[in-house]
Each structure stands twice: as structure tokens, then as C-alpha cells.
Design a protein around this motif. Structure first.
Motif, short mmCIF file in Angstrom:
data_model
loop_
_atom_site.label_atom_id
_atom_site.label_comp_id
_atom_site.label_asym_id
_atom_site.label_seq_id
_atom_site.Cartn_x
_atom_site.Cartn_y
_atom_site.Cartn_z
N GLU A 1 0.87 -1.27 0.02
CA GLU A 1 -0.10 -0.18 -0.13
C GLU A 1 0.96 1.31 0.11
O GLU A 1 2.14 1.23 0.77
N PRO A 2 0.51 2.29 -0.70
CA PRO A 2 1.36 3.49 -0.79
C PRO A 2 1.49 4.20 0.60
O PRO A 2 0.70 4.06 1.45
N ASN A 3 2.84 4.78 0.80
CA ASN A 3 3.08 5.33 2.04
C ASN A 3 2.96 4.87 3.40
O ASN A 3 2.84 5.36 4.16
N VAL A 4 3.22 3.50 3.29
CA VAL A 4 3.30 2.81 4.51
C VAL A 4 4.63 2.80 5.19
O VAL A 4 4.92 2.12 6.53
N HIS A 5 5.59 2.75 4.43
CA HIS A 5 6.96 2.93 4.97
C HIS A 5 7.68 4.10 4.58
O HIS A 5 8.46 4.61 3.96
N THR A 6 7.23 5.18 5.64
CA THR A 6 7.90 6.35 5.56
C THR A 6 8.06 6.75 6.88
O THR A 6 7.71 6.47 7.84
N VAL B 1 1.65 10.97 -4.87
CA VAL B 1 3.22 10.53 -4.59
C VAL B 1 3.02 9.43 -3.59
O VAL B 1 2.48 9.69 -2.48
N ASP B 2 4.01 8.56 -3.90
CA ASP B 2 4.01 7.26 -2.95
C ASP B 2 5.64 7.47 -2.57
O ASP B 2 6.44 7.03 -3.29
N PHE B 3 5.71 7.60 -1.35
CA PHE B 3 7.09 7.56 -0.63
C PHE B 3 7.72 6.23 -0.24
O PHE B 3 8.71 6.08 0.43
#
Lengths: 96, 482
Positions: free
Chosen positions: B37-42, B144-146
Motif C-alpha cells: 500500500e502507498p506510503n506505509v514505509h515512511t 506521490v508514494d514515498f
């Protein structure tokens, strides 16, 4: 004095839109900063290694061990806009 | 037209980005992931919040040093990180941490291609362009997906030593196999863990200058890159032949249409205003780190190909083919190990030829996943070498082996494929064939030697392929008094 075109160029790289007044004051400020930094050129640095860091340390590394990441709600809440679990931004292709 | 275009040669250099397969990102402890899923490792570091401090990942440095060692580079005794400034939403710091004038490694080579440099840096976030067309052009907003932001990268830059699309593909595959063998990256081009850009220019044959280059971005396979590079070389030649000039630009090659498009991109103005990264101290790999990197090197594909060729007498083409994919090399070596009487050259031909072909026909790829064990393929090869089964029969045995994993001995027994090695029996069949095809036999006796093929065919039919073709021909010629 730094050229007006150079100020415009740097502004464009930073996606800044400057008014005529801002442009003039920026040109003046940037010039004085550059003049100030230029004074460093007067110092004799013959035989001195370039300094990339002020603290004489090397190899400050961390082990490859995971640490908890932020909750997505928390990270997205910092941004002006979000959608579908992602940060939403204006299309970067749009003209500045 | 080709008269004029033949006077030019292509000059190609590559830039390869390799995502390192560490547990965590380059400068923070967020996990690496693909497809989450996007942006779960930021975290504040990889999101570029103010006031945070990056700390390099030790393992990423170690992996970088292993790549440097594999490419026989000189490692800088003391290298530093720089900020590469650019404004784009995939990097909210507005700079990428990279290396500039003192990269981790330089002056290496892989095969015939020289490595200019290899340096460490961080990947950017992934942009998802949404809007009317779904493509970059014409989209209104972007997501944007970090998750990917801050993934450790090694960028490898070659000297402009390549001269054709085919060479780009072959060398690219060798590089990918080399990095894969090191175990420092997944090297999956479709997932972007290995990305390759090509700088292409042309020049008059024999000159040493460099023409204006164009950059081809980010193809997701070396085959597409090969086609894109070939198309671009041709485009440049036609331009120059018609008196026009090549313009420096970034291109995208569309493999489905075969067309090249100019890309507007964030690098439109190459003005990165590099400055030393004040948040990071210099990197000075010590002897222990360098020794560990050198000691960790497995046998690499280029060395393995050389060994297969020079020590095992395998032809260069097959040796390269076997060496590039580690799973094929392992399978081949296990075939050899299963029976020491097997000739390496013969085994290599079977593995890269019949076996690989049969796997492909049956929709398989990885020999390690096949129902055929190296031992049973070795068994089949031995039977062919000992003339117990003909080459033709062996191919049908192999088809069955790939399909259901049967033991070759059992298939041969069950289907009665054992070659007729009894000369007396074969002679009787030969005699019968001559008798049954008297006209043809007469033609052969009369000097039409080509007609003997029909007699060989008759014998093979009678024996259901269980006879050795060479032996049949010999007996026929002998019986016909040739």
C-alpha cells in the motif's frame, strides 16, 4: 552585481515566481551574499584539503535494522492535500 | 541511403541504477518494499522533513563495495556525499543525496566495457500521474508514494564503449547476472530494481570525437533497450544523412509502436548545483570493509564463462549462455557432477539446446523448477553418448521427462526405444529395405547417391528410429557396393 537573468534562472529552478520588486531586491541581496563569500577567495588555501564536514569524523553508519515507520494518517496529515493513501500534488508538468 | 549511413558508427554509454536489497532504506530505518500500500514505509527522514539527520546504512555501503569489487573498480579512500538539487515532487527535500566528484568507486571494467564510476545514492518517491489520459502528458494532479523514497541505489556509469543495440543487450544481461550473483539486488527490470538508461550518439567511422548524444530512459527490458537503441542509431544516421543535426534530448521508446518520443522531464535544465552534504561525514572504507567485500565475491558470470570455455572446452556462445543465468550454470554443473563420464561439451549442448528448448516449448523457464533433475538429464545424455538411444529418440524421451518427470531409463524401456546395436539384426532390416525398394536401390547403384536417403528413411521407419543413422548409412552403402 549578479545578472538579472541569473536570478530568474535560479528562481525558475526553485519554481519561484518573483515580482519585479522581489526580483530587484533579490538581485541586490544575492549579490551582497556572493560578494561576502568571495572574500574567502582572498585566503591562501594552498595545500589544505577541502573540508566537506566540520567535525573530523568518518564512517558514521547504522546497522541495517528496520525501525517502525509513521502511521500513514500521521504522515499524510502533514501535507496540504492527499488522496488514495498518497500525497496529492499539482501535476509537475504544469507550466510555472 | 544506406551508402551514406554506413559511414557512421554508434557510440553508446550506459547508466544503470541498481536498487540494493537491504532490509531498510539508505538513510533511515524504514523497510524496503515493493507492491505494498502507498506510503506505509515512511518517516520524517525519507519524507524530507526539516531538521532530520540521515545516517547511511552500513549494509548498503557493503553492497556498494561488493559491486565495486566485482567490477574491479578502484575504491576511493575517502568519498563524500553531495546534494544534487532539483525541484520535483518525488523528492520533497528538493535534493537527492548522491555522490559527485569523489564517487565510491571508479575505473573498473566488466568484460570489454570500462566502468567510469559507481556511486551510492537514494531513490526518489514514485509518482502516479492521474488525469485525463493517465499518461504524464495531460495529467492534472499527481499522487506521490514515498515507499520507494530513500531506497539505496548504486549508479553504475560505463565509458562510451558500446557500439550496437545487440551489444547493449548482451552486456546489460551480463551486468545484471553479475549483480544478481552477488546477491545485492533483485535486478528485476520490470519492478524497477534495475533500471538502465542509454546515451547514444554517432560519429564518422574512424573518428574519435563524440557526437551530440540523446538519452534513452528507463526501458523495462534489455530486449526493448536493444530495439530502442537500434531505432535511435538509425534515426540519428538518417538525420545526419539528410543534413540535419541531432538535438540533445531525452527520449522514450515505445516498444509496441517502435516509435521514439521526446520527453519533457525534470532534468530539462541540467543544473543540479551540487554541494557537499553537510549532514553526512565522509565515507572512508577501511581495510576490513574492503577485504570483506573482496572475500564475499562468488565466481562471477564472466569468470565462469571463461572457465567453461578454457577448462571444459565449451564453445564460447554456449559458455556465455550457461554462465549468465546462475540457475542454468548450477543445473549444468549438477548434470556434469551426476556422471563423470559425461563430456562437458555434450552436456552443455544438451542443456542449452534441447533441454532449454523443450522447457520453453512447455512454457517453463527456470530449470531448477523443472520436473527434470540434473541427474536424470545426465542419465539421458549418457545413454545417447553410449549409443543406447538415438538422438532422435532422446528428444522424444526428453519431451516426456519435461512433461511428467519420468525417469529416462523407464521411458526408453517402456517404449522400446533402445537402439539396435546388434549389427546382425540391423543388417537384416537393411537387406529388407533394399529388397523392398529395388528401384531406388538401382538408382543408387547407378550413381544417384542422394537417393540413398529414401533407403535410410525406410530403415528408420522399420526400426522406429531405434537405429543410429550413421550406422544405417554405412551398412546400406556397404550392401550396395558403394
Amino acid at each position: 552585481m549578479i545578472e538579472r537573468d541569473q536570478v530568474l534562472h535560479v528562481a525558475r529552478l526553485s519554481r519561484l515566481k518573483l515580482s519585479e520588486e522581489e526580483l530587484a531586491s533579490m538581485q541586490k541581496d544575492m549579490s551582497s551574499i556572493l560578494d561576502h563569500v568571495d572574500r574567502l577567495a582572498e585566503i591562501d588555501i594552498e595545500g589544505i584539503e577541502p573540508t566537506s564536514h566540520v567535525v573530523p569524523l568518518e564512517n558514521v553508519l547504522r546497522d541495517d535494522v528496520p525501525r517502525p515507520s509513521l502511521d500513514r494518517e500521521v504522515s499524510l496529515a502533514q501535507a496540504p492535500d492527499a488522496a488514495d493513501g498518497a500525497f496529492r500534488v499539482p501535476s509537475p508538468q504544469a507550466e510555472i | 541511403m544506406s551508402g551514406a549511413t554506413d559511414e557512421f558508427e554508434a557510440v553508446i554509454g550506459l547508466e544503470i541504477h541498481v536498487q540494493l536489497s537491504t532490509e531498510t532504506k539508505m538513510f533511515c530505518g524504514c523497510r524496503l518494499s515493493f507492491g505494498d500500500e502507498p506510503n506505509v514505509h515512511t518517516c520524517p527522514i525519507c519524507l524530507g522533513h526539516p531538521g532530520v539527520l540521515p545516517v547511511p546504512n552500513r549494509r548498503a555501503i557493503e553492497y556498494g563495495l561488493q559491486i565495486a569489487a566485482a567490477l574491479e573498480c578502484d575504491v576511493a579512500p575517502r568519498s563524500i556525499f553531495h546534494r544534487k538539487n532539483y525541484f520535483y515532487p518525488d523528492n520533497p527535500k528538493a535534493y537527492q543525496i548522491s555522490q559527485f566528484d569523489i564517487p565510491l568507486a571508479s575505473n573498473g571494467h566488466l568484460g570489454e566495457v570500462r566502468i567510469h564510476r559507481a556511486h551510492l545514492e537514494e531513490d526518489a518517491a514514485k509518482m502516479i500521474h492521474v488525469g485525463t489520459s493517465g499518461r504524464i502528458q495531460g495529467s492534472d494532479t499527481s499522487l506521490v508514494d514515498f515507499n520507494r523514497a530513500g531506497t539505496p541505489l548504486v549508479e553504475i556509469v560505463t565509458e562510451p564503449d558500446l557500439t550496437s543495440g545487440a551489444q547493449v543487450r548482451e552486456w546489460g544481461q551480463l551486468l545484471r547476472a553479475t549483480v544478481k550473483q552477488l546477491g545485492v539486488s533483485n535486478v528485476n527490470m520490470e519492478e524497477g530494481s534495475l533500471r538502465c538508461d542509454a546515451n547514444v550518439s554517432i560519429r564518422p567511422v574512424g573518428s574519435s570525437g563524440l557526437g551530440t548524444k540523446t538519452e534513452m530512459k528507463n526501458m523495462n527490458s534489455f530486449r526493448y533497450l536493444e530495439r530502442g537503441v537500434e531505432a535511435e542509431i538509425e534515426r540519428q544516421k538518417q538525420l545526419v544523412a539528410s543534413g540535419e543535426r541531432v538535438v540533445q534530448e531525452t527520449l522514450h521508446f515505445d516498444p509496441s509502436s517502435g516509435e521514439l518520443h521526446s520527453l519533457r522531464s525534470k532534468e530539462e535544465s541540467h543544473d543540479y548545483r551540487y554541494m557537499p552534504e553537510p549532514d553526512l561525514v565522509p565515507l572512508a572504507p577501511d581495510t576490513a570493509m574492503l577485504d570483506a567485500a573482496a572475500a564475499s565475491l562468488p565466481e562471477l558470470p564472466a569468470a565462469r564463462a571463461e572457465r567453461y570455455h578454457s577448462e571444459l572446452g565449451i564453445q564460447e556462445g554456449a559458455a556465455r549462455l550457461l554462465s549468465v543465468e546462475t540457475e542454468w550454470a548450477a543445473f549444468f554443473e549438477d548434470v556434469l557432477g551426476s556422471d563423470e563420464s559425461i563430456e562437458p561439451r555434450v552436456a552443455a549442448n544438451w542443456v542449452t539446446g534441447e533441454f532449454a528448448g523443450e522447457l520453453r516449448r512447455q512454457g517453463e523457464q527456470d530449470p531448477a523448477d523443472s520436473r527434470v533433475s540434473p541427474k536424470s538429464l545426465g542419465n539421458l545424455v549418457s545413454m545417447v553418448s553410449a549409443n543406447r538411444v538415438s538422438h532422435g529418440s532422446a528428444k522424444s524421451v526428453l519431451e516426456r521427462m519435461v512433461a511428467d518427470g519420468s525417469d529416462p531409463e523407464a521411458i526408453v524401456r517402456e517404449q522400446g526405444l533402445e537402439q539396435i546395436s546388434d549389427t546382425g539384426e540391423l543388417q537384416r532390416i537393411v537387406d529388407a529395405a533394399i529388397e523392398g525398394n529395388a528401384k531406388v536401390a538401382e538408382q543408387v547403384r547407378g550413381g544417384n547417391e542422394k537417393a540413398i536417403g529414401a533407403l535410410v528413411g525406410a530403415v528408420m521407419k522399420e526400426t522406429r528410429g531405434r537405429a543410429d543413422g550413421g550406422e544405417v548409412t554405412r551398412l546400406l552403402r556397404q550392401s550396395l557396393g558403394l
